[in-house]
Design a protein around this motif. Structure first.
Motif, PDB file in Angstrom:
ATOM      1  N   GLY A   1       0.764  -1.344  -0.069  1.00  0.00           N
ATOM      2  CA  GLY A   1      -0.048   0.007   0.165  1.00  0.00           C
ATOM      3  C   GLY A   1       0.860   1.260  -0.153  1.00  0.00           C
ATOM      4  N   VAL A   2       2.293   0.992  -0.174  1.00  0.00           N
ATOM      5  CA  VAL A   2       3.217   2.270  -0.144  1.00  0.00           C
ATOM      6  C   VAL A   2       3.689   2.539  -1.505  1.00  0.00           C
ATOM      7  CG1 VAL A   2       5.160   3.310   0.967  1.00  0.00           C
ATOM      8  CG2 VAL A   2       3.473   1.682   2.511  1.00  0.00           C
ATOM      9  N   ALA A   3       4.497   1.555  -2.107  1.00  0.00           N
ATOM     10  CA  ALA A   3       4.981   1.623  -3.237  1.00  0.00           C
ATOM     11  C   ALA A   3       4.058   1.399  -4.439  1.00  0.00           C
ATOM     12  CB  ALA A   3       6.194   0.675  -3.290  1.00  0.00           C
ATOM     13  N   ASP A   4       4.479   1.959  -5.535  1.00  0.00           N
ATOM     14  CA  ASP A   4       3.616   1.820  -6.786  1.00  0.00           C
ATOM     15  C   ASP A   4       4.386   0.931  -7.668  1.00  0.00           C
ATOM     16  OD1 ASP A   4       1.761   4.115  -6.350  1.00  0.00           O
ATOM     17  OD2 ASP A   4       3.205   5.325  -6.844  1.00  0.00           O
ATOM     18  N   TRP A   5       5.689   0.806  -7.330  1.00  0.00           N
ATOM     19  CA  TRP A   5       6.638  -0.080  -8.356  1.00  0.00           C
ATOM     20  C   TRP A   5       7.698  -0.586  -7.451  1.00  0.00           C
ATOM     21  CZ3 TRP A   5       6.016  -0.695 -13.739  1.00  0.00           C
ATOM     22  CH2 TRP A   5       5.034   0.229 -14.475  1.00  0.00           C
ATOM     23  N   ALA A   6       8.263  -1.653  -7.614  1.00  0.00           N
ATOM     24  CA  ALA A   6       9.502  -2.146  -6.933  1.00  0.00           C
ATOM     25  C   ALA A   6      10.616  -2.701  -7.944  1.00  0.00           C
ATOM     26  CB  ALA A   6       9.009  -3.480  -6.096  1.00  0.00           C
ATOM     27  N   LEU A   7      11.825  -2.287  -7.518  1.00  0.00           N
ATOM     28  CA  LEU A   7      12.984  -2.623  -8.582  1.00  0.00           C
ATOM     29  C   LEU A   7      13.539  -3.732  -7.710  1.00  0.00           C
ATOM     30  CD1 LEU A   7      14.540  -2.283 -11.138  1.00  0.00           C
ATOM     31  CD2 LEU A   7      16.042  -0.686  -9.745  1.00  0.00           C
ATOM     32  N   ASP A   8      13.695  -5.075  -7.818  1.00  0.00           N
ATOM     33  CA  ASP A   8      14.085  -6.278  -7.170  1.00  0.00           C
ATOM     34  C   ASP A   8      15.355  -6.613  -7.957  1.00  0.00           C
ATOM     35  OD1 ASP A   8      11.653  -6.275  -5.577  1.00  0.00           O
ATOM     36  OD2 ASP A   8      10.743  -7.249  -7.443  1.00  0.00           O
ATOM     37  N   HIS A   9      16.163  -7.248  -6.948  1.00  0.00           N
ATOM     38  CA  HIS A   9      17.246  -8.026  -7.383  1.00  0.00           C
ATOM     39  C   HIS A   9      17.387  -9.329  -6.827  1.00  0.00           C
ATOM     40  CE1 HIS A   9      20.309  -6.957  -4.405  1.00  0.00           C
ATOM     41  NE2 HIS A   9      19.897  -5.836  -4.645  1.00  0.00           N
ATOM     42  N   ASP A  10      17.975 -10.259  -7.338  1.00  0.00           N
ATOM     43  CA  ASP A  10      17.952 -11.535  -7.030  1.00  0.00           C
ATOM     44  C   ASP A  10      19.364 -12.097  -6.085  1.00  0.00           C
ATOM     45  OD1 ASP A  10      19.796 -11.460  -9.001  1.00  0.00           O
ATOM     46  OD2 ASP A  10      18.901 -13.260 -10.225  1.00  0.00           O
ATOM     47  N   ARG A  11      20.250 -10.848  -5.869  1.00  0.00           N
ATOM     48  CA  ARG A  11      21.447 -11.164  -4.919  1.00  0.00           C
ATOM     49  C   ARG A  11      20.603 -11.125  -3.238  1.00  0.00           C
ATOM     50  NH1 ARG A  11      25.739  -7.187  -5.314  1.00  0.00           N
ATOM     51  NH2 ARG A  11      24.360  -5.802  -3.743  1.00  0.00           N
TER      52      ARG A  11
END
Length: 783
Positions: free
Chosen positions: A355-365
Motif C-alpha cells: 500500500g506504499v510503493a507503486d513499483w518495485a525494483l528487485d534483484h536476486d542477490r
C-alpha cells in the motif's frame, strides 16, 4: 636464513590486501606466502628481521583504500623455507577473529566501466571490485570467501574467473565479482501485479525506467545494499505528500539522493569537508544547510522545520544508473512502515509495502544482514556520526580491558538500539537497529544478534543491561543470562553514555584517582533508587561514578505523555518556577499563557500536588521541549522524538546566535536541592526573562538563541562548581541532546575556557546508539 610469521588483524579480507602484500614482497625480492584465515591475514616470510621490518613499513604505506591494520604480531619460524612469494588458499580453522569489512560505495574505476559503452560491464548494476561494493551485507561465514557469501549461488563465468584469479587485476579475489553473463539481475515490477512494457519508460533497460517513473511522481521501492529504500521525486509536492501519508510518517525528515556534487551544491551549502564525506567509501547521508532554489525547489514537506536536510550520493552502480538523467533530488528513505525494520526480500515488500510503493525494483542477490544508511553531521569542528550503519558498522574498536577479559554481550537501550560483543580487548558495535517498540523491530534486533554472534562464534560470559527494566533489550538480556547461567551487570544509563565517550576516545586513567567530568544530556534514563535522570554531571571512570550536579528535577506531567506533548513540560516548568499567581499577574496577556489557562488546570494542578502520573525528572530533552512550546513550536504534540527541540534549533540564525552571545544573557543559578543537597541548575531566571522577551516582542529567533546560550552557561557554571570541589582535567560529553550543533559548540567552548580537555563523540553516536559500547566498557572494567 631466518623466517617469521606475521599475524595481521583489521580490515584485511576482501579489500585487495593479499595481492598488495604479494606485490610489495616481490618488489623487495622476498620469499614467502600470504593467506586469509579465521583471524585475519597471515604472512610467512623468509628474511632477516630488518628486511621484514622494512617490508611491513612499505606494506603499511601501500594499503588499498578499504584496508586497515588494527594489530600486527610477529613470531619467529626458523624452519620456514620458501621459493618465490605466493598467495595461498585460505585457512578456515580457529576461532573467527577476522574483521568483516563494511559495505563501501561504488568506486570511480567501477563507475567508469558502468558508464563506458565499450566495457563488457556497461550499465551492469552490480559491478564491483576489491575497492568497493557489498561486504558485510552479503557475508555469511568467515573467512570472507565467495562460497561464504550470498554470491555463492552465482558461479563465475570464464571472463570473471580470469579477473578473479589474476593477482594484478583489481578484482583479484573480489568475492562479489560478476557481470551480465553470470551475476545478479535487477527486475522492475508493478506492485499491483499488472503487466507493463519497460519500453514505455526507457529505451535502455528496466533500471533506467525507474528514472522515468520517479519523474512522473511514482513511488518506487528499490532494493539497495542492506535493504529496500522508498524513493520519489523530492521536488514533487504530490509525490512527497503521498509517500508521507502511505508510510505513516507525517513530519520526520526524509533523506535525499542526488546524482552528483553539482546537484548537491544547488540544493545545499557544501564545503570541502562535506564533499569529502559525501564522496567517501562510507557514502553516508550528510546533514547540510539547505539552499533556497528558485527553479524546481524542494518540496516543503521533505524536512519541515529542520535546520538541515540530509543528502547522499548514489551508493551503488544501480543507484548511479537510476540517477544518471535526473537533475533533481530524490527522496530516499528506509523501505518500511513507521517503527518497522527495512524490508529485505520481495516477499516482505509485497506483505508490508503493497500500500506504499507503486513499483518495485528487485534483484536476486540475497541480503545476509540488514544495514540502514548512516547519518553524519559536521558539528563543533568535526564530522560526527549520528546513525552508525552502512559504511561504518559493524566494526571492531579497541576496548580498555585485558586481552583475556571475559566475553561480554552488551544489549544496549530501547531506542536507537545497538548491541555490542567483546573479545578480550576489542569490542564490536552492531549497526543501528532502530527503536524496539514493535515486535518486528525486536525480532530484527534478535536476528542481527544471532547472525553476528554466529559469524564470530561469540559466547558471552557476562551480559550488561540497562537499569530500566522496561527496556525490551534489558528484559531479553536478563532472560538470556538466566537461561545460560551468566552474570548480569546492570549499568546506569548516563554512566554508560559517558563510558561510551571515554571508550571511543581510548581514555585510560592515569592513576587510581583519575576521574573525568561527564556531562550527559538526553530525554530520560533510569537513575538510582528509581529516579528518572536526563541532565547529569557525573564524576566518572569506567568502574563507577558519583553524581555531582544535575538539571532541576521537574514533573513529567502525565507521565509518558510529557514526551509527546510539549505543552505539558512548559506548564510543569512554569509551575515549578513561579506558580500560576505570578504567571497570571505578569504575563496573562501573552498568547502562550492564555493557551495554558485554557488547559484543564484544576486537574493538572491536582496531579502536580499529589504526584499522580507525575514522576520528576532532571531531563534536558523535556526542558528544550518546554522552551519550544513557549515559542509555539509543536506546542500541542510532536510526531517523532526530538521534533520540537529540532525546530527550536532551526529557529536560530548565525546573526541571532551572535547577538545572544554578545548581549545580555538569561540568568541561571546553581543552588543545592533542599538547600544542602545536590547542586542543580535553577531556570527561574531563564523563564522570567524568556517570558519578558515575549512580552517585549523580541523576535523568536533571538529568544531561541538566548535559550541555547543560557543552558550552556548554566552547565558551565555547574562544571565550575564541580571544579572547585573535585580534581579532574578531562570532560566527556554524551547524550542525544548533543546532536544539537549549537548546544554542543557552546558547551565545548565553555569547558575549554575552564582549561579542560573535552572528549566528544565522532565515530559513535552521542544518542542511545552508543549505550551498548558504554555498557561493554563498564562490564569489561569489572574484570
Amino acid at each position: 636464513m631466518a623466517g617469521e610469521r606475521v599475524r595481521i588483524r583489521g580490515a584485511v579480507q576482501g579489500v585487495g590486501f593479499r595481492p598488495t602484500a604479494a606485490r610489495v614482497a616481490r618488489r623487495m625480492g622476498l620469499q614467502g606466502w600470504v593467506r586469509n584465515d579465521a583471524a585475519g591475514v597471515e604472512i610467512a616470510l623468509m628474511a632477516d628481521g630488518p628486511r621484514i621490518s622494512a617490508y611491513l613499513e612499505a606494506l603499511t604505506r601501500a594499503l588499498p583504500p578499504l584496508a586497515r591494520i588494527d594489530a600486527l604480531e610477529r613470531s619467529e619460524d626458523p624452519s620456514f623455507v620458501a621459493d618465490g612469494f605466493m598467495i595461498v588458499a585460505s585457512e578456515g580453522e580457529g576461532a573467527p577473529r577476522a574483521v568483516v569489512t563494511v559495505d563501501a560505495a561504488a568506486c570511480a574505476a567501477c563507475l567508469r566501466e558502468v558508464l563506458d559503452p565499450l566495457s563488457r560491464r556497461y550499465r551492469y548494476p552490480f559491478t564491483t571490485c576489491t575497492h568497493c561494493g557489498p561486504r558485510y551485507s552479503i557475508v555469511e561465514r568467515i573467512p570472507y570467501d565467495r562460497e561464504n557469501t550470498t554470491m555463492a549461488g552465482f558461479p563465475m563465468c570464464a571472463a570473471c574467473r580470469a579477473e578473479y584469479e589474476d593477482e594484478d587485476d583489481r578484482r583479484f579475489h573480489a568475492e562479489p565479482v560478476a557481470c551480465f553473463a553470470c551475476g545478479p539481475r535487477a527486475a522492475l515490477r508493478r506492485m499491483d501485479g499488472r503487466a507493463f512494457s519497460a519500453d514505455a519508460f526507457s529505451m535502455m533497460d528496466e533500471v533506467d525506467a525507474v528514472a522515468t517513473l520517479l519523474a512522473r511522481a511514482e513511488i518506487v521501492a528499490i532494493k539497495g545494499l542492506g535493504g529496500y529504500q522508498l524513493c520519489c521525486d523530492a521536488t514533487s509536492d504530490a509525490a512527497v505528500a503521498k509517500l508521507r501519508e502511505r508510510k505513516l510518517r507525517p513530519d520526520q525528515p526524509f533523506a535525499l539522493m542526488v546524482r552528483d556534487l553539482d546537484v548537491a551544491r544547488r540544493y545545499a551549502e557544501l564545503d570541502a569537508g562535506d564533499e569529502a564525506l559525501l564522496t567517501s567509501p562510507a557514502g553516508p547521508i550528510v546533514l547540510l544547510r539547505p539552499r533556497v532554489v528558485d527553479a524546481r525547489p524542494l518540496c516543503a514537506l521533505v524536512a519541515p522545520e529542520q535546520p538541515c536536510v540530509g543528502v547522499m550520493l548514489p551508493t551503488t552502480p544501480l543507484h548511479h544508473l537510476i540517477m544518471r538523467r535526473l537533475d533533481r533530488p530524490v527522496v530516499c528513505t528506509s523501505g518500511n512502515l513507521h517503527s518497522e525494520p527495512q524490508c529485505l526480500t520481495p516477499a516482505e515488500v509485497d506483505a508490508r509495502l503493497a500500500g506504499v510503493a507503486d513499483w518495485a525494483l528487485d534483484h536476486d542477490r540475497p541480503i545476509a544482514h540488514r544495514v540502514d544508511d548512516s547519518v553524519v553531521r559536521r558539528m563543533a569542528g568535526a564530522p560526527r556520526v549520528l546513525r552508525r550503519a552502512r559504511g561504518y558498522a559493524p566494526s571492531w574498536m579497541p576496548l580498555v580491558a585485558s586481552p583475556d577479559a571475559p566475553a561480554i554481550l552488551a544489549v544496549g537501550a530501547q531506542d536507537k538500539a545497538t548491541f555490542a560483543i567483546s573479545q578480550g580487548d576489542r569490542v564490536l558495535l552492531s549497526p543501528h537497529l532502530g527503536d524496539l517498540d514493535s515486535e518486528a523491530a525486536f525480532t530484527a534486533y534478535l536476528d542481527s544478534f544471532a547472525a553476528l554472534s554466529e559469524l564470530y562464534a561469540h559466547r558471552p560470559q557476562r551480559i550488561a543491561i540497562d537499569r530500566h527494566h522496561g527496556y525490551r533489550s534489558a528484559q531479553w538480556g536478563r532472560q538470556l543470562a538466566a537461561a545460560r547461567g551468566l552474570e548480569v551487570i546492570e549499568v546506569q544509563h548516563h554512566h554508560a553514555h559517558i563510558a561510551a565517550c571515554l571508550a571511543e576516545n581510548g581514555w585510560r586513567p592515569a592513576g587510581a584517582d583519575d576521574l573525568v567530568l561527564g556531562i550527559a544530556l538526553d530525554g530520560l534514563g533510569m537513575g538510582l533508587d528509581g529516579e528518572l535522570w536526563g541532565g547529569e554531571l557525573l564524576l566518572a571512570r569506567y568502574e563507577g561514578f558519583e553524581r555531582v550536579a544535575s538539571l532541576k528535577p521537574v514533573a513529567l506531567l502525565g507521565g509518558d505523555k510529557a514526551s509527546r506533548e510539549p505543552w505539558r513540560n512548559l506548564y510543569a516548568q512554569l509551575m515549578a518556577e513561579m506558580g500560576w499567581a505570578e504567571l497570571d499577574m505578569n504575563f496573562a496577556h501573552l498568547p502562550v499563557v492564555q493557551d495554558l489557562a485554557a488547559r484543564p488546570r484544576d486537574l493538572l494542578d491536582s496531579m502536580l500536588r499529589s504526584g499522580t502520573r507525575c514522576p520528576t525528572a532532571s531531563s534536558c530533552g523535556r526542558l528544550f521541549d518546554a522552551a519550544a512550546a513557549a515559542l509555539d513550536l509543536h506546542r500541542d504534540a510532536i510526531s517523532f522524538e526530538g521534533q520540537a527541540a529540532m525546530a527550536l534549533e532551526a529557529l536560530v540564525t548565525p546573526a541571532t546566535l551572535e547577538a545572544a552571545r554578545e548581549g545580555e544573557h538569561y540568568p541561571m543559578a546553581t543552588p543545592k536541592l533542599g538547600g544542602d543537597g545536590l547542586p542543580y541548575l535553577e531556570p527561574l531566571g531563564l523563564w522570567r526573562a524568556m517570558l519578558g522577551d515575549l512580552h517585549a516582542g523580541i523576535e523568536p529567533s533571538l529568544i531561541a538563541a538566548r535559550f541555547h546560550v543560557a543552558v550552556a552557561d548554566g552547565l558551565i557554571l555547574l562544571a565550575m562548581r564541580a571544579q572547585r570541589q573535585h580534581a579532574f582535567r578531562v570532560a566527556a560529553l554524551s547524550g542525544g541532546c548533543f546532536q544539537n550543533a549549537l548546544l554542543l559548540a557552546l558547551v565545548v567552548d565553555g569547558l575549554r575556557g575552564l582549561g579542560l580537555e573535552v572528549l566528544t563523540h565522532t565515530a559513535v553516536p552521542p544518542n542511545d546508539g552508543c549505550i551498548a559500547l558504554g555498557q561493554a566498557a563498564i562490564a569489561a572494567a569489572g574484570s
